[in-house]
Design a protein around this motif. Structure first.
Motif, PDB file in Angstrom:
ATOM      1  N   ARG A  66       0.823  -1.217   0.000  1.00 50.15           N
ATOM      2  CA  ARG A  66       0.000   0.000   0.000  1.00 50.15           C
ATOM      3  C   ARG A  66       0.850   1.257   0.000  1.00 50.15           C
ATOM      4  N   ILE A  67       2.036   1.182   0.565  1.00 47.18           N
ATOM      5  CA  ILE A  67       2.864   2.368   0.622  1.00 47.18           C
ATOM      6  C   ILE A  67       3.250   2.837  -0.783  1.00 47.18           C
ATOM      7  N   PHE A  68       3.268   1.888  -1.742  1.00 52.26           N
ATOM      8  CA  PHE A  68       3.591   2.272  -3.118  1.00 52.26           C
ATOM      9  C   PHE A  68       2.450   3.034  -3.773  1.00 52.26           C
ATOM     10  N   LYS A  69       1.256   2.990  -3.166  1.00 50.90           N
ATOM     11  CA  LYS A  69       0.147   3.769  -3.703  1.00 50.90           C
ATOM     12  C   LYS A  69       0.407   5.262  -3.605  1.00 50.90           C
ATOM     13  N   LEU A  70       1.348   5.639  -2.709  1.00 48.45           N
ATOM     14  CA  LEU A  70       1.680   7.062  -2.600  1.00 48.45           C
ATOM     15  C   LEU A  70       2.257   7.607  -3.901  1.00 48.45           C
ATOM     16  N   ALA A  71       2.878   6.726  -4.694  1.00 51.10           N
ATOM     17  CA  ALA A  71       3.469   7.174  -5.951  1.00 51.10           C
ATOM     18  C   ALA A  71       2.412   7.711  -6.913  1.00 51.10           C
ATOM     19  N   ARG A  72       1.161   7.258  -6.762  1.00 54.61           N
ATOM     20  CA  ARG A  72       0.106   7.752  -7.635  1.00 54.61           C
ATOM     21  C   ARG A  72      -0.178   9.233  -7.378  1.00 54.61           C
ATOM     22  N   HIS A  73       0.058   9.680  -6.166  1.00 53.72           N
ATOM     23  CA  HIS A  73      -0.255  11.059  -5.798  1.00 53.72           C
ATOM     24  C   HIS A  73       0.994  11.912  -5.626  1.00 53.72           C
ATOM     25  N   SER A  74       2.160  11.382  -5.962  1.00 53.42           N
ATOM     26  CA  SER A  74       3.407  12.122  -5.800  1.00 53.42           C
ATOM     27  C   SER A  74       4.158  12.134  -7.127  1.00 53.42           C
ATOM     28  N   SER A  75       4.261  13.312  -7.724  1.00 54.89           N
ATOM     29  CA  SER A  75       5.021  13.424  -8.973  1.00 54.89           C
ATOM     30  C   SER A  75       6.509  13.193  -8.741  1.00 54.89           C
ATOM     31  N   GLY A  76       6.985  13.500  -7.516  1.00 55.53           N
ATOM     32  CA  GLY A  76       8.387  13.272  -7.210  1.00 55.53           C
ATOM     33  C   GLY A  76       8.749  11.798  -7.224  1.00 55.53           C
ATOM     34  N   LEU A  77       7.878  10.955  -6.645  1.00 51.31           N
ATOM     35  CA  LEU A  77       8.128   9.510  -6.662  1.00 51.31           C
ATOM     36  C   LEU A  77       8.038   8.958  -8.081  1.00 51.31           C
ATOM     37  N   GLN A  78       7.120   9.485  -8.872  1.00 48.52           N
ATOM     38  CA  GLN A  78       7.022   9.040 -10.254  1.00 48.52           C
ATOM     39  C   GLN A  78       8.273   9.427 -11.043  1.00 48.52           C
ATOM     40  N   THR A  79       8.788  10.623 -10.779  1.00 48.61           N
ATOM     41  CA  THR A  79      10.017  11.045 -11.447  1.00 48.61           C
ATOM     42  C   THR A  79      11.187  10.180 -11.021  1.00 48.61           C
ATOM     43  N   LEU A  80      11.251   9.844  -9.728  1.00 50.07           N
ATOM     44  CA  LEU A  80      12.322   8.986  -9.244  1.00 50.07           C
ATOM     45  C   LEU A  80      12.268   7.613  -9.907  1.00 50.07           C
ATOM     46  N   THR A  81      11.063   7.060 -10.032  1.00 54.91           N
ATOM     47  CA  THR A  81      10.918   5.758 -10.678  1.00 54.91           C
ATOM     48  C   THR A  81      11.368   5.813 -12.138  1.00 54.91           C
ATOM     49  N   SER A  82      10.966   6.851 -12.844  1.00 54.70           N
ATOM     50  CA  SER A  82      11.368   6.982 -14.250  1.00 54.70           C
ATOM     51  C   SER A  82      12.874   7.193 -14.378  1.00 54.70           C
ATOM     52  N   ALA A  83      13.454   7.948 -13.438  1.00 56.20           N
ATOM     53  CA  ALA A  83      14.898   8.164 -13.482  1.00 56.20           C
ATOM     54  C   ALA A  83      15.659   6.873 -13.235  1.00 56.20           C
ATOM     55  N   LEU A  84      15.162   6.042 -12.324  1.00 59.20           N
ATOM     56  CA  LEU A  84      15.813   4.758 -12.075  1.00 59.20           C
ATOM     57  C   LEU A  84      15.697   3.837 -13.289  1.00 59.20           C
ATOM     58  N   LYS A  85      14.557   3.915 -13.977  1.00 58.42           N
ATOM     59  CA  LYS A  85      14.401   3.110 -15.189  1.00 58.42           C
ATOM     60  C   LYS A  85      15.413   3.532 -16.248  1.00 58.42           C
ATOM     61  N   SER A  86      15.644   4.827 -16.359  1.00 61.48           N
ATOM     62  CA  SER A  86      16.609   5.310 -17.341  1.00 61.48           C
ATOM     63  C   SER A  86      18.047   5.106 -16.897  1.00 61.48           C
ATOM     64  N   SER A  87      18.260   4.695 -15.649  1.00 62.67           N
ATOM     65  CA  SER A  87      19.613   4.491 -15.118  1.00 62.67           C
ATOM     66  C   SER A  87      19.904   3.014 -14.874  1.00 62.67           C
ATOM     67  N   LEU A  88      19.216   2.136 -15.592  1.00 63.07           N
ATOM     68  CA  LEU A  88      19.428   0.701 -15.382  1.00 63.07           C
ATOM     69  C   LEU A  88      20.858   0.294 -15.709  1.00 63.07           C
ATOM     70  N   LYS A  89      21.450   0.936 -16.699  1.00 63.22           N
ATOM     71  CA  LYS A  89      22.824   0.602 -17.053  1.00 63.22           C
ATOM     72  C   LYS A  89      23.767   0.942 -15.903  1.00 63.22           C
ATOM     73  N   GLU A  90      23.612   2.120 -15.311  1.00 66.09           N
ATOM     74  CA  GLU A  90      24.461   2.518 -14.192  1.00 66.09           C
ATOM     75  C   GLU A  90      24.221   1.635 -12.974  1.00 66.09           C
ATOM     76  N   LEU A  91      22.958   1.291 -12.726  1.00 59.96           N
ATOM     77  CA  LEU A  91      22.667   0.389 -11.607  1.00 59.96           C
ATOM     78  C   LEU A  91      23.281  -0.985 -11.843  1.00 59.96           C
TER      79      LEU A  91
END
Length: 499
Positions: free
Chosen positions: A297-322
């Motif tokens: 349920r804590i991940f439901k906060l991402a639906r109402h937080s643009s910052g968490l959505q941006t963080l998720t998208s940034a991590l997706k674009s950084s898969l090579k670095e990870l």
């Protein structure tokens, strides 16, 4: 006046007459002397046509330039002189590079005007153009979404209009005050549910059941039931109003929403009928395992937080670095755990009993955590530990900067795209007020926002009309000087993105 070093070549027809032909062009007030032998290297271009000696009538000349001075033989073009500096490179170097700060979409219109194909663009510029086209397409999609949210589809039936209204109410907090209130209420329910889940594990707040086992307090169970009821109703309403049910169900965030409510009903079913089907101990184990899933349920906060959505998208674009980070850590853990076991295995009180058991020590040492439960006791082992945490710091620090940079770039990009979409909406509203039909405004958005340009627009990159822009910093309305405004709003946003 600026120019390039001239090298004399014969034209493609083998004639040397073109070497003696010199024309003077005036590009937006900047004069340039060009030679026929250079321009005839690409005879299908507009500049090469100016060299053609058969152009004697004023009609033929006016079809190629904006103005012509017969006394000085000067051809005038109302074009961008900075873009022309890039265009003229084709005749000297065989390829074109877009300079930094020039809008790629407007530059493509410049190339169309000078009758130069996009194949002459360098590969780096082509990839850059593709990125800008994708960004403008995203802006166009956002504009369409905003317009649909504001005006809806007039051709839709009553049920479709109800679905659209319900979808806006549940998915678009910015569409109305009621939608914003529902988003806030949903956010509060998520927080309450998460707090109840944590508080319910405190032994002092638990009660004993008939068999002496500790269970959650009845009050907390009631609050949990109310929260689940809200989540269930919210999920069903969003599913009903979704325009694409399959896409909705398979969406990552909607899967999280389903996982947040599913354990409650499964536990309810197991506790009701499970005792008659399986042993009570197995039922209790299944209930405890399903209760753990409530942390989703804590991940439901991402639906109402643009910052968490941006963080998720940034991590997706950084898969090579990870991946590089995990590879560095994996190599280091294996190396230093093997060395630590080898150096410590002969000590009578060694804590390194095997290489796999030493993996734990290597992980907490390279990440500089150091719990102290496993530590070396020999001199060589301590030297190995010192080297391991130094290498761990370096291995972690190297990929971190690209990941942070990707986050900053993605966040700034999202902000610019949102601003550009709102700017485009305001420009469309201003054009409508000026009397331009809404269909024409939509056509303007389709042309500019989708990243495609009409070849019929390539004859000119400027407009003879004055279109009002947004209000200036002092609140007054500003007017657009005669220049290109067909792709101005989205092109400026793209220029900010790539500059």
């Amino acid at each position: 006046m600026w120019g390039f070093q001239r090298t004399r070549y014969a034209d493609c027809n083998g004639s040397e007459a073109s070497e003696e032909v010199e024309i003077v062009v005036n590009i937006g007030g900047v004069k340039q002397a060009l030679y026929g032998d250079v321009l005839n290297r690409y005879p299908d271009t507009r500049l090469a046509e100016l060299v053609d000696c058969s152009l004697t009538s004023p009609e033929e000349i006016s079809s190629l330039c904006d103005d012509y001075d017969p006394d000085t033989g000067e051809f005038y073009f109302d074009r961008d002189p900075e873009a022309f500096k890039c265009i003229i490179e084709l005749y000297y170097y065989g390829e074109i590079h877009m300079k930094r700060g020039i809008c790629p979409m407007c530059f493509m219109k410049e190339m169309d005007f000078w009758k130069i194909g996009s194949d002459f663009l360098d590969e780096c510029c082509k990839s850059h153009l593709k990125e800008v086209e994708d960004e403008l397409a995203e802006i166009a999609e956002r504009v369409r979404t905003i317009l649909v949210d504001r005006e809806g589809d007039p051709s839709a039936g009553s049920w479709q209009r109800f679905q659209i209204s319900l979808w806006r109410l549940m998915e678009k907090p910015e569409s109305s005050l009621s939608a914003h209130v529902i988003a806030i209420v949903s956010f509060i329910f998520i927080l309450i549910s998460s707090v109840v889940m944590c508080v319910g594990t405190i032994p002092d707040l638990q009660v004993e059941d008939s068999e002496g086992n500790l269970t959650e307090h009845p009050t907390l169970e009631v609050i949990e039931t109310v929260c689940i009821g809200w989540f269930t109703i919210e999920y069903l309403l969003r599913l009903i109003s979704s325009p694409n049910k399959i896409k909705f169900v398979l969406s990552f965030m909607n899967i999280i929403d389903f996982m947040a409510i599913m354990p409650f009903f499964v536990v309810l079913i197991l506790t009701s009928i499970g005792a008659g089907v399986m042993e009570l101990a197995n039922v209790q184990q299944a209930v405890q395992a399903l209760r753990i899933m409530r942390i989703a349920r804590i991940f439901k906060l991402a639906r109402h937080s643009s910052g968490l959505q941006t963080l998720t998208s940034a991590l997706k674009s950084s898969l090579k670095e990870l991946g590089l980070l995990l590879m560095y850590m994996g190599v280091g853990v294996f190396l230093f755990s093997a060395l630590g076991y080898t150096m410590e295995q002969n000590h009578p009180d060694t804590l390194f009993t095997s290489i796999p058991q030493s993996f734990w020590w290597a992980v907490i040492t390279m990440t500089t955590v150091g719990y102290g439960d496993v530590y070396p006791k020999t001199t060589l082992g301590r030297c190995n530990a010192a080297i391991s945490f130094l290498c761990g710091v370096i291995a972690i620090a190297l990929p971190i900067h690209p990941i942070i940079n990707n986050f900053v770039l993605f966040y700034n990009k999202q902000q610019v795209l949102e601003t550009a979409a709102k700017h485009e909406i305001e420009l469309m509203a201003l054009r409508t007020e000026e009397g331009e039909p809404k269909d024409a405004a939509w056509h303007h958005q389709d042309v500019c926002g989708a990243g495609a340009w009409d070849t019929s627009m390539s004859s000119s990159c400027h407009s003879g009309t004055l279109l009002p822009l947004l209000k200036g910093p002092r609140g007054g309305a500003s007017t657009q000087t005669p220049k290109d405004t067909s792709c101005e709003s989205t092109a400026e946003a793209a220029e900010y993105l790539v500059s």
